[in-house]
Design a protein around this motif. Structure first.
Motif, PDB file in Angstrom:
ATOM      1  N   ARG A 213       6.236 -15.909 -43.733  1.00 23.38           N
ATOM      2  CA  ARG A 213       5.300 -16.994 -44.064  1.00 23.38           C
ATOM      3  C   ARG A 213       6.058 -18.261 -44.489  1.00 23.38           C
ATOM      4  NH1 ARG A 213       0.772 -17.744 -42.228  1.00 23.38           N
ATOM      5  NH2 ARG A 213      -0.410 -18.334 -44.076  1.00 23.38           N
TER       6      ARG A 213
ATOM      7  N   GLU B 280       7.491 -19.833 -41.486  1.00 27.65           N
ATOM      8  CA  GLU B 280       6.394 -20.480 -40.782  1.00 27.65           C
ATOM      9  C   GLU B 280       6.070 -21.841 -41.423  1.00 27.65           C
ATOM     10  OE1 GLU B 280       4.928 -19.623 -38.098  1.00 27.65           O
ATOM     11  OE2 GLU B 280       3.135 -20.896 -38.100  1.00 27.65           O
ATOM     12  N   LEU B 281       6.086 -21.882 -42.760  1.00 26.84           N
ATOM     13  CA  LEU B 281       5.792 -23.139 -43.451  1.00 26.84           C
ATOM     14  C   LEU B 281       6.798 -24.227 -43.070  1.00 26.84           C
ATOM     15  CD1 LEU B 281       4.069 -24.704 -45.550  1.00 26.84           C
ATOM     16  CD2 LEU B 281       5.756 -24.000 -47.266  1.00 26.84           C
ATOM     17  N   GLN B 282       8.078 -23.845 -43.027  1.00 27.29           N
ATOM     18  CA  GLN B 282       9.111 -24.802 -42.617  1.00 27.29           C
ATOM     19  C   GLN B 282       8.825 -25.387 -41.257  1.00 27.29           C
ATOM     20  OE1 GLN B 282      13.245 -23.810 -42.525  1.00 27.29           O
ATOM     21  NE2 GLN B 282      12.816 -22.034 -43.760  1.00 27.29           N
ATOM     22  N   LYS B 283       8.459 -24.496 -40.322  1.00 25.79           N
ATOM     23  CA  LYS B 283       8.184 -24.956 -38.957  1.00 25.79           C
ATOM     24  C   LYS B 283       7.002 -25.903 -38.953  1.00 25.79           C
ATOM     25  CE  LYS B 283       9.847 -20.923 -36.442  1.00 25.79           C
ATOM     26  NZ  LYS B 283       9.250 -19.589 -36.683  1.00 25.79           N
ATOM     27  N   ARG B 284       5.953 -25.511 -39.675  1.00 16.85           N
ATOM     28  CA  ARG B 284       4.741 -26.327 -39.661  1.00 16.85           C
ATOM     29  C   ARG B 284       4.966 -27.681 -40.331  1.00 16.85           C
ATOM     30  NH1 ARG B 284      -0.177 -24.043 -39.104  1.00 16.85           N
ATOM     31  NH2 ARG B 284      -0.678 -26.164 -38.505  1.00 16.85           N
ATOM     32  N   LEU B 285       5.890 -27.737 -41.300  1.00 14.13           N
ATOM     33  CA  LEU B 285       6.174 -29.007 -41.971  1.00 14.13           C
ATOM     34  C   LEU B 285       7.240 -29.817 -41.238  1.00 14.13           C
ATOM     35  CD1 LEU B 285       6.181 -27.936 -45.729  1.00 14.13           C
ATOM     36  CD2 LEU B 285       4.570 -29.514 -44.667  1.00 14.13           C
ATOM     37  N   ASN B 286       7.777 -29.255 -40.156  1.00 16.18           N
ATOM     38  CA  ASN B 286       8.791 -29.944 -39.361  1.00 16.18           C
ATOM     39  C   ASN B 286      10.025 -30.300 -40.201  1.00 16.18           C
ATOM     40  OD1 ASN B 286       9.963 -31.174 -37.150  1.00 16.18           O
ATOM     41  ND2 ASN B 286       8.693 -33.017 -37.228  1.00 16.18           N
TER      42      ASN B 286
ATOM     43  N   PHE C 262      -0.945 -24.607 -45.417  1.00 17.15           N
ATOM     44  CA  PHE C 262      -1.283 -24.329 -44.009  1.00 17.15           C
ATOM     45  C   PHE C 262      -2.665 -24.895 -43.657  1.00 17.15           C
ATOM     46  CE2 PHE C 262       1.722 -20.839 -44.981  1.00 17.15           C
ATOM     47  CZ  PHE C 262       2.661 -21.074 -43.988  1.00 17.15           C
TER      48      PHE C 262
ATOM     49  N   ILE D 156      -2.434 -28.631 -43.183  1.00 19.87           N
ATOM     50  CA  ILE D 156      -1.767 -28.991 -41.930  1.00 19.87           C
ATOM     51  C   ILE D 156      -2.710 -28.737 -40.750  1.00 19.87           C
ATOM     52  CG2 ILE D 156       0.191 -28.494 -40.394  1.00 19.87           C
ATOM     53  CD1 ILE D 156       1.758 -27.659 -42.987  1.00 19.87           C
ATOM     54  N   ASP D 157      -3.433 -27.607 -40.781  1.00 16.33           N
ATOM     55  CA  ASP D 157      -4.385 -27.302 -39.708  1.00 16.33           C
ATOM     56  C   ASP D 157      -5.413 -28.420 -39.559  1.00 16.33           C
ATOM     57  OD1 ASP D 157      -3.196 -24.905 -39.161  1.00 16.33           O
ATOM     58  OD2 ASP D 157      -4.628 -23.690 -40.328  1.00 16.33           O
TER      59      ASP D 157
ATOM     60  N   THR E 253       0.705 -32.252 -39.532  1.00 19.63           N
ATOM     61  CA  THR E 253       1.951 -32.200 -40.296  1.00 19.63           C
ATOM     62  C   THR E 253       2.293 -33.536 -40.958  1.00 19.63           C
ATOM     63  OG1 THR E 253       2.836 -30.496 -38.853  1.00 19.63           O
ATOM     64  CG2 THR E 253       4.443 -31.813 -40.057  1.00 19.63           C
TER      65      THR E 253
END
Ligand SMILES: [Zn+2]
Length: 473
Positions: free
Chosen positions: A76, A79-85, A308, A311-312, A316
């Motif tokens: 998770r 995943e957060l890192q990816k979603r925050l770029n 999350f 971001i959804d 981002t």
């Protein structure tokens, strides 16, 4: 050649979903990493803190073996890192074998300062720390509102000698080692009033989930001793190879942490480094907490905003924008969805998004040639603010530019002018495009996707097909 630069977040405990406070730390570190990469090599570390009583009990409560339990949460956080770029170079898990080797080696190098003693004290599981009776209100930890457990056991203690205290004081006298200044004064105060020997192990029978103490099968390492080692284990230490020497010993090192971590990051960790004869951290930057109606947002309290979901719903860059501009970098800030929505509409939907559409529509309809975009139009003040971790003020500067550009369009009305005086109209529109390009460049560390998108629109002379930040009514 510029110095290598190292930056790290703290490692969050993996006993619950990531919350917005950790998203803040990741985004702050990422903004700095992106700025520093313009001038040299950067190593950006983050990861997860996976041992300790809090994690062990959380796993027990859901009937999972602790390793399986932490694996799920590490996913998770990745995943957060990816979603925050965010552009990290490492994701260090404290249950990884390389980290375990490093923590045990650090213990050995500190062993002249570590001794075993009988001990009785009050332990707050929420804090993962022994607490003092004086710090309690109605017998409860003020952060967690719980009664600490009475613990009587044998522990290994790290001895903080007077010599160490005076060396740490000398370190803390340098203004650059802690930002903001109020936390540095707090650290000095801690050293003068109460920094003493601290426990660095737990009996295995009470806590089976930890790194074994070298040479003592009955004890595991205190989770802080273990976790703090991540700042160097991530660089391959104890191998003193390329990464460790280049980024830690010879580079500039910066750690970000929450304001309640001063004792751990600026005292405990620094004295461990002193003992092991490793360079002390150059700078620790403490951010405030994101509160919810005035209370600390924390997993233990349960008033957590899920990044999350934000971001959804908003994207981002909208979340990065809010964390950069509307959260005070050092003091506590209150987070409410109303505040977020209001900032989204005024700053992004009506502000930046609207400006991009207006300028690029005029450009697409009227420009035959794409204007030349200069490289050196960003003020030194902007970079200085970022260098001083003043994310909100730096972002405000961008929005001042945005407001100025809006006003320029209003007063000069190039969309009308171009029909009367084509040459003058085209000149004005070209100027607006160049100014927008500068805004895109300033946005690049803070809102990287938006920055790239604006640059692409300019290079292909196109207006966006749909609103970039649609209204959410
Ligand atoms: Zn507590």
């Amino acid at each position: 050649m510029s110095k290598s630069f190292y930056i790290t977040t703290t490692l969050p405990y993996v006993n619950a979903e990531p919350h917005i406070g950790f998203a803040l730390e990741l985004v702050q570190a990422d903004i700095i990493a992106r700025v520093k990469r313009l001038h040299g090599d950067v190593f950006f570390n983050t990861g997860t803190d996976e041992h300790g009583l809090k994690v062990y009990r959380a796993a027990e409560a859901v009937n999972l073996p602790p390793q399986e339990y932490v694996n799920g949460f590490a996913e998770r956080y990745l995943e957060l890192q990816k979603r925050l770029n965010v552009t990290t170079d490492a994701f260090l898990r404290t249950t990884s074998s390389a980290h375990i080797v490093a923590a045990q080696e650090l213990w050995r190098r500190c062993s002249k300062d570590i001794e075993k003693r009988g001990f009785k004290g009050l332990y707050c599981v929420g804090c993962e720390a022994f607490v003092k009776e004086n710090d309690l209100i109605d017998g409860k930890c003020t952060d967690h509102n719980t009664v600490p457990e009475i613990v009587e056991e044998e522990n290994w203690f790290f001895k903080v000698s007077n010599e160490y205290k005076s060396k740490i004081l000398t370190y803390l006298k340098q203004a650059s080692v802690i930002i903001p200044e109020s936390r540095r004064l707090e650290a000095i105060d801690f050293v003068k009033n109460g920094f003493g020997d601290f426990s660095v192990s737990r009996p295995k029978e009470r806590l089976p989930w930890g790194i074994p103490v070298p040479g003592d099968d009955s004890q595991v390492m205190y989770v802080w001793f273990d976790a703090l080692t991540n700042y160097i284990s991530t660089l391959g230490w104890p191998a003193e190879g390329r990464h460790f020497n280049r980024f830690w010993q010879e580079g500039e090192t910066v750690q970000l942490a929450g304001k309640d971590q001063v004792r751990f990051q600026s005292l405990m960790w620094q004295v461990m480094l002193l003992s092991a004869k490793i360079k002390l951290t150059d700078k620790v930057v403490y951010h405030g907490h994101i509160t919810s109606e005035g209370r600390k947002m924390s997993k233990s309290i349960g008033n957590v905003v899920n990044p999350f979901d934000l971001i959804d719903e908003y994207g981002t860059d909208a979340v990065r924008y809010f964390l950069g501009r509307h959260i005070n970098p050092f003091a506590d800030s209150d987070f409410t969805l109303e505040r977020f929505k209001e900032a989204y509409h005024s700053g992004l939907a009506n502000g930046l998004g609207n400006l991009i559409s207006r300028v690029m529509k005029m450009a697409q309809d009227n420009l035959i040639q794409i204007p030349t975009t200069p490289d050196h139009t960003i003020s030194a003040e902007f970079w200085n603010l970022l260098d001083n971790f003043e994310f909100n003020k730096a972002t405000d500067l961008i929005w001042q530019e945005i407001t100025m550009l809006d006003q320029k369009i209003q007063t000069t009305e190039p969309f009308k002018l171009v029909k009367i005086d084509r040459e003058q109209g085209v000149k004005l529109i070209s100027e607006l495009v160049v100014d927008l390009y500068t805004i895109a460049r300033m946005l690049s560390p803070i809102m990287p996707e938006t920055s790239t998108m604006i640059k692409d629109l300019i290079k292909t002379n196109r207006a966006p097909e749909k609103p970039i930040f649609p209204r959410k009514d």
